[in-house]
Design a protein around this motif. Structure first.
Motif, PDB file in Angstrom:
ATOM      1  N   ASP A   1      -2.624   3.473  -0.309  1.00 59.01           N
ATOM      2  CA  ASP A   1      -2.273   4.539   0.634  1.00 59.01           C
ATOM      3  C   ASP A   1      -0.811   4.467   1.048  1.00 59.01           C
ATOM      4  O   ASP A   1      -0.223   5.480   1.437  1.00 59.01           O
ATOM      5  N   ILE A   2      -0.233   3.296   0.967  1.00 61.03           N
ATOM      6  CA  ILE A   2       1.112   3.067   1.505  1.00 61.03           C
ATOM      7  C   ILE A   2       2.150   2.776   0.419  1.00 61.03           C
ATOM      8  O   ILE A   2       3.282   3.249   0.489  1.00 61.03           O
ATOM      9  N   PHE A   3       1.758   1.990  -0.570  1.00 62.18           N
ATOM     10  CA  PHE A   3       2.712   1.474  -1.551  1.00 62.18           C
ATOM     11  C   PHE A   3       2.425   1.969  -2.963  1.00 62.18           C
ATOM     12  O   PHE A   3       1.307   2.363  -3.282  1.00 62.18           O
ATOM     13  N   ILE A   4       3.464   1.924  -3.777  1.00 59.46           N
ATOM     14  CA  ILE A   4       3.322   2.126  -5.221  1.00 59.46           C
ATOM     15  C   ILE A   4       3.968   0.924  -5.902  1.00 59.46           C
ATOM     16  O   ILE A   4       4.852   0.280  -5.345  1.00 59.46           O
ATOM     17  N   ILE A   5       3.506   0.634  -7.088  1.00 57.21           N
ATOM     18  CA  ILE A   5       4.086  -0.470  -7.850  1.00 57.21           C
ATOM     19  C   ILE A   5       4.982   0.123  -8.929  1.00 57.21           C
ATOM     20  O   ILE A   5       4.533   0.919  -9.746  1.00 57.21           O
ATOM     21  N   LYS A   6       6.247  -0.254  -8.873  1.00 59.65           N
ATOM     22  CA  LYS A   6       7.200   0.177  -9.894  1.00 59.65           C
ATOM     23  C   LYS A   6       7.548  -1.029 -10.741  1.00 59.65           C
ATOM     24  O   LYS A   6       7.868  -2.092 -10.209  1.00 59.65           O
ATOM     25  N   GLU A   7       7.466  -0.853 -12.034  1.00 57.77           N
ATOM     26  CA  GLU A   7       7.804  -1.950 -12.930  1.00 57.77           C
ATOM     27  C   GLU A   7       9.312  -2.067 -13.039  1.00 57.77           C
ATOM     28  O   GLU A   7      10.016  -1.072 -13.112  1.00 57.77           O
TER      29      GLU A   7
END
Length: 77
Positions: A61-67
């Motif tokens: 809901d808050i974060f995204i994971i960027k490689e």
């Protein structure tokens, strides 16, 4: 990284916290929380969990994971 910096800030304000007060409530240093909330630093797992618990939301809901893009040292030769 945060999904949306502005929405994140609004969530905290809607809960009645300043950034400083929310950081303290979650057991985070103000400097760490400010770097995360301004998008300058990705949170470590324990920091993300404290923020999620404080907002009563899930990680997604808050974060995204960027490689991270890694430089290919072979192509630099």
């Amino acid at each position: 990284m945060l999904r949306n910096i502005e929405e994140f800030s609004q969530m905290i304000l809607k809960m009645g916290f300043s950034k400083r007060a929310f950081a303290r409530q979650c057991g985070l240093t103000e400097s760490t929380f400010n770097r995360v909330s301004n998008g300058k630093q990705s949170p470590r797992a324990n920091t993300a969990k404290k923020i999620c618990d404080g907002l009563e939301l899930s990680f997604d809901d808050i974060f995204i994971i960027k490689e991270k893009k890694l430089k290919d040292k072979r192509s630099e030769k």
